[in-house]
Motif scaffolding. Sequence first.
Motif, PDB file in Angstrom:
ATOM      1  N   LEU A 246       0.824  -1.220   0.000  1.00 23.52           N
ATOM      2  CA  LEU A 246       0.000   0.000   0.000  1.00 23.52           C
ATOM      3  C   LEU A 246       0.855   1.264   0.000  1.00 23.52           C
ATOM      4  CD1 LEU A 246      -2.734   1.302  -0.057  1.00 23.52           C
ATOM      5  CD2 LEU A 246      -2.916   0.986   2.427  1.00 23.52           C
ATOM      6  N   THR A 247       1.776   1.367   0.953  1.00 27.29           N
ATOM      7  CA  THR A 247       2.631   2.555   0.976  1.00 27.29           C
ATOM      8  C   THR A 247       3.505   2.612  -0.273  1.00 27.29           C
ATOM      9  OG1 THR A 247       2.664   2.519   3.394  1.00 27.29           O
ATOM     10  CG2 THR A 247       4.350   3.847   2.291  1.00 27.29           C
ATOM     11  N   GLY A 248       4.021   1.466  -0.707  1.00 25.19           N
ATOM     12  CA  GLY A 248       4.834   1.432  -1.915  1.00 25.19           C
ATOM     13  C   GLY A 248       4.056   1.847  -3.148  1.00 25.19           C
ATOM     14  N   THR A 249       2.802   1.411  -3.229  1.00 19.92           N
ATOM     15  CA  THR A 249       1.956   1.835  -4.349  1.00 19.92           C
ATOM     16  C   THR A 249       1.669   3.327  -4.264  1.00 19.92           C
ATOM     17  OG1 THR A 249       0.952  -0.347  -4.589  1.00 19.92           O
ATOM     18  CG2 THR A 249      -0.298   1.522  -5.439  1.00 19.92           C
ATOM     19  N   PHE A 250       1.376   3.823  -3.059  1.00 22.67           N
ATOM     20  CA  PHE A 250       1.156   5.256  -2.892  1.00 22.67           C
ATOM     21  C   PHE A 250       2.367   6.065  -3.350  1.00 22.67           C
ATOM     22  CE2 PHE A 250       2.477   8.665   0.058  1.00 22.67           C
ATOM     23  CZ  PHE A 250       1.676   9.681  -0.438  1.00 22.67           C
ATOM     24  N   LEU A 251       3.568   5.642  -2.943  1.00 23.29           N
ATOM     25  CA  LEU A 251       4.772   6.389  -3.326  1.00 23.29           C
ATOM     26  C   LEU A 251       4.987   6.362  -4.836  1.00 23.29           C
ATOM     27  CD1 LEU A 251       7.180   5.263  -0.466  1.00 23.29           C
ATOM     28  CD2 LEU A 251       6.109   7.514  -0.745  1.00 23.29           C
ATOM     29  N   THR A 252       4.712   5.227  -5.449  1.00 25.98           N
ATOM     30  CA  THR A 252       4.813   5.145  -6.909  1.00 25.98           C
ATOM     31  C   THR A 252       3.829   6.099  -7.570  1.00 25.98           C
ATOM     32  OG1 THR A 252       5.462   2.815  -6.727  1.00 25.98           O
ATOM     33  CG2 THR A 252       4.718   3.585  -8.891  1.00 25.98           C
ATOM     34  N   VAL A 253       2.592   6.098  -7.072  1.00 26.49           N
ATOM     35  CA  VAL A 253       1.558   6.976  -7.616  1.00 26.49           C
ATOM     36  C   VAL A 253       1.920   8.441  -7.379  1.00 26.49           C
ATOM     37  CG1 VAL A 253      -0.851   7.696  -7.347  1.00 26.49           C
ATOM     38  CG2 VAL A 253      -0.281   5.258  -7.467  1.00 26.49           C
ATOM     39  N   LYS A 254       2.372   8.756  -6.194  1.00 26.04           N
ATOM     40  CA  LYS A 254       2.737  10.142  -5.860  1.00 26.04           C
ATOM     41  C   LYS A 254       3.742  10.706  -6.849  1.00 26.04           C
ATOM     42  CE  LYS A 254       5.157  12.813  -2.265  1.00 26.04           C
ATOM     43  NZ  LYS A 254       5.706  12.772  -0.876  1.00 26.04           N
ATOM     44  N   HIS A 255       4.807   9.961  -7.113  1.00 27.28           N
ATOM     45  CA  HIS A 255       5.849  10.485  -7.992  1.00 27.28           C
ATOM     46  C   HIS A 255       5.475  10.354  -9.460  1.00 27.28           C
ATOM     47  CE1 HIS A 255       8.616  11.727  -4.881  1.00 27.28           C
ATOM     48  NE2 HIS A 255       8.195  10.674  -4.194  1.00 27.28           N
ATOM     49  N   ALA A 256       4.598   9.412  -9.779  1.00 25.82           N
ATOM     50  CA  ALA A 256       4.056   9.362 -11.139  1.00 25.82           C
ATOM     51  C   ALA A 256       3.221  10.603 -11.418  1.00 25.82           C
ATOM     52  CB  ALA A 256       3.217   8.103 -11.326  1.00 25.82           C
ATOM     53  N   VAL A 257       2.384  10.979 -10.466  1.00 28.37           N
ATOM     54  CA  VAL A 257       1.553  12.172 -10.630  1.00 28.37           C
ATOM     55  C   VAL A 257       2.431  13.413 -10.790  1.00 28.37           C
ATOM     56  CG1 VAL A 257      -0.047  13.730  -9.444  1.00 28.37           C
ATOM     57  CG2 VAL A 257      -0.486  11.267  -9.463  1.00 28.37           C
TER      58      VAL A 257
END
Length: 251
Positions: free
Chosen positions: A115-126
Amino acid sequence: MARLEGRTALVTGAGAGIGRSVAERFAREDARVIIADRDADAAASVAASIGERARAVVVDISDESSVEAAFTEAAADGWSPDVVVANAGVQLFGQDAKAADLDLDVWRRTIDINLTGTFLTVKHAVRAMLASDGGSIILTGSPTGLTGEGQDFTAYSASKAGIHGLTRTVAAAYARDGIRVNTVVPAYTETGLVSTISDDPESRAAIVSRIPVGRAGTPADVEGIMVFLASSDADFATGALFAVDGGMTSL
């Protein structure tokens, strides 16, 4: 014309399994592909097998500095992605359990990566996509986050349910910026991640019996919907869950 011509994709967990299959399909659709994985050798091997349209990067998705560095390096080299597949994750067989039996460290490790890893990926993708013309972010979900299928996997199921919620929140927040966010929900898919089940005939038969089409999923089953969501064909699709599960969540 190939459906992803002119696009650059970053796929996490692309050293094996679903991530590798999707990355290879994206390359066949003429995208440039960044093979992101914490296993340096696996990432390099996949990139080499694809050829000049691919490059490897070592990423620990639970470490924000590692994720940020991957996106910064990609941008500096002219490979800033307009498609990101947040696929990396773990399922801790023999450790994850029903809630009353679940060790806190197993819960934390699962949530930190999935979950946190997916959030971090999404955050920097955005962030990368806000600096350009938008793009498509695709997350990998699970029936365990939708039904009682994961009753013996409390941490994993909760992490996937969180991913499903994250999809809708981020999609709504950035829709007007041209950023689409969707989740693909595969069924039980036979990769190295689930060898504990696939190597046990009784366990495998039990889970396959709950898939209406009567067979386990394969990484190749997920490729088509990922290509669609990465392409301009899906320009009006955001904030949605796309089940590719042989009918598993329809029961």
